[in-house]
Scaffold this motif. Sequence first.
Motif, PDB file in Angstrom:
ATOM      1  N   GLY A 104      -1.513 -11.767 -20.045  1.00 11.93           N
ATOM      2  CA  GLY A 104      -2.642 -10.904 -20.402  1.00 11.93           C
ATOM      3  C   GLY A 104      -3.181 -10.193 -19.178  1.00 11.93           C
ATOM      4  O   GLY A 104      -3.595  -9.041 -19.215  1.00 11.93           O
ATOM      5  N   VAL A 105      -3.173 -10.922 -18.057  1.00  9.77           N
ATOM      6  CA  VAL A 105      -3.657 -10.362 -16.789  1.00  9.77           C
ATOM      7  C   VAL A 105      -2.640 -10.710 -15.708  1.00  9.77           C
ATOM      8  O   VAL A 105      -2.186 -11.859 -15.621  1.00  9.77           O
ATOM      9  CB  VAL A 105      -5.028 -10.972 -16.402  1.00  9.77           C
ATOM     10  N   SER A 106      -2.247  -9.756 -14.902  1.00  7.77           N
ATOM     11  CA  SER A 106      -1.323 -10.001 -13.790  1.00  7.77           C
ATOM     12  C   SER A 106      -2.062  -9.717 -12.483  1.00  7.77           C
ATOM     13  O   SER A 106      -2.778  -8.724 -12.382  1.00  7.77           O
ATOM     14  CB  SER A 106      -0.098  -9.079 -13.866  1.00  7.77           C
ATOM     15  N   VAL A 107      -1.890 -10.605 -11.511  1.00  6.04           N
ATOM     16  CA  VAL A 107      -2.521 -10.406 -10.194  1.00  6.04           C
ATOM     17  C   VAL A 107      -1.418 -10.134  -9.185  1.00  6.04           C
ATOM     18  O   VAL A 107      -0.502 -10.948  -9.023  1.00  6.04           O
ATOM     19  CB  VAL A 107      -3.330 -11.663  -9.775  1.00  6.04           C
ATOM     20  N   ASN A 108      -1.495  -9.000  -8.537  1.00  2.00           N
ATOM     21  CA  ASN A 108      -0.521  -8.656  -7.499  1.00  2.00           C
ATOM     22  C   ASN A 108      -1.046  -9.178  -6.170  1.00  2.00           C
ATOM     23  O   ASN A 108      -1.937  -8.596  -5.562  1.00  2.00           O
ATOM     24  CB  ASN A 108      -0.348  -7.127  -7.456  1.00  2.00           C
ATOM     25  N   CYS A 109      -0.507 -10.334  -5.720  1.00  2.18           N
ATOM     26  CA  CYS A 109      -0.983 -10.937  -4.465  1.00  2.18           C
ATOM     27  C   CYS A 109       0.197 -11.084  -3.516  1.00  2.18           C
ATOM     28  O   CYS A 109       0.337 -12.113  -2.845  1.00  2.18           O
ATOM     29  CB  CYS A 109      -1.687 -12.266  -4.742  1.00  2.18           C
ATOM     30  N   ALA A 110       1.026 -10.038  -3.451  1.00  3.76           N
ATOM     31  CA  ALA A 110       2.236 -10.099  -2.619  1.00  3.76           C
ATOM     32  C   ALA A 110       1.969  -9.681  -1.182  1.00  3.76           C
ATOM     33  O   ALA A 110       2.896  -9.330  -0.447  1.00  3.76           O
ATOM     34  CB  ALA A 110       3.337  -9.249  -3.244  1.00  3.76           C
ATOM     35  N   GLY A 111       0.703  -9.736  -0.779  1.00  2.00           N
ATOM     36  CA  GLY A 111       0.357  -9.492   0.627  1.00  2.00           C
ATOM     37  C   GLY A 111       0.854  -8.136   1.106  1.00  2.00           C
ATOM     38  O   GLY A 111       0.639  -7.107   0.457  1.00  2.00           O
ATOM     39  N   ALA A 112       1.548  -8.149   2.241  1.00  2.00           N
ATOM     40  CA  ALA A 112       1.999  -6.895   2.869  1.00  2.00           C
ATOM     41  C   ALA A 112       3.005  -6.153   1.984  1.00  2.00           C
ATOM     42  O   ALA A 112       3.253  -4.965   2.186  1.00  2.00           O
ATOM     43  CB  ALA A 112       2.608  -7.203   4.230  1.00  2.00           C
ATOM     44  N   TRP A 113       3.586  -6.878   1.011  1.00  2.00           N
ATOM     45  CA  TRP A 113       4.609  -6.264   0.139  1.00  2.00           C
ATOM     46  C   TRP A 113       4.038  -5.838  -1.204  1.00  2.00           C
ATOM     47  O   TRP A 113       4.767  -5.427  -2.109  1.00  2.00           O
ATOM     48  CB  TRP A 113       5.768  -7.250  -0.062  1.00  2.00           C
TER      49      TRP A 113
END
Length: 164
Positions: A104-113
């Motif tokens: 339902g919710v996606s968090v993009n926590c891929a840092g520098a990428w």
Amino acid sequence: MRRGGPGLGGQIFTLHKRLGSNAEWLEPHEIHSRWPLFNLQGIAAGTFGPTDGHLDAYGLLMAYKSKARSLGAEYLEDEVTTLTLEGSRVTGARLASGRDLKAGVSVNCAGAWASQIARTAGVEIPVVPIRRQIFAVDTQVKPERPLPLTLHPSGLYLRSESGA
Ligand SMILES: Cc1cc2nc3c(=O)[nH]c(=O)nc-3n(C[C@H](O)[C@H](O)[C@H](O)COP(=O)(O)OP(=O)(O)OC[C@H]3O[C@@H](n4cnc5c(N)ncnc54)[C@H](O)[C@@H]3O)c2cc1C
């Protein structure tokens, strides 16, 4: 650099103060009286966060991981290759293994990428990975007290390490 003046350092300082930061603006003589080792030639002023500190980021991450697992989170070792969309809404991610995740919710926590992943959903964010080299050195001349995290406008930075 004038106190909170039009230079970048001044602008950042003014913004921090407006947001309630207790950052201090230090003239060269004030820097010298606190940290006499610094060569202040060519330095107009500096800013200092008296309550800034360090933490063991890896230790904190492991604590979050253990807690999340104890609450039922499942950890996967894989790589997000693309975000999946329905219209303009992100509905999950496709992994390198071929598995599709729905959320339902996606968090993009891929840092520098993070920008690479965001781009797969047509979103451009100004995050660019930069390679850095860090050295731990034991100098013959020791500062009287730990040096604060000190960032030169060139990107060079240093600080005292706390451990052995
Ligand atoms: C050498 C070094 C020393 C540092 N020392 C300190 C320090 O002492 N104190 C401090 O506060 N900060 C320190 N930092 C900065 C700190 O590590 C970063 O600010 C912090 O880790 C950023 O957290 P993040 O979660 O945004 O990104 P990251 O910690 O980089 O996490 C991003 C994660 O996403 C993963 N990932 C990337 N792409 C994908 C993909 N496609 N699919 C799945 N996973 C993906 C990566 O493998 C990574 O695990 C240091 C940084 C470096 C490089």
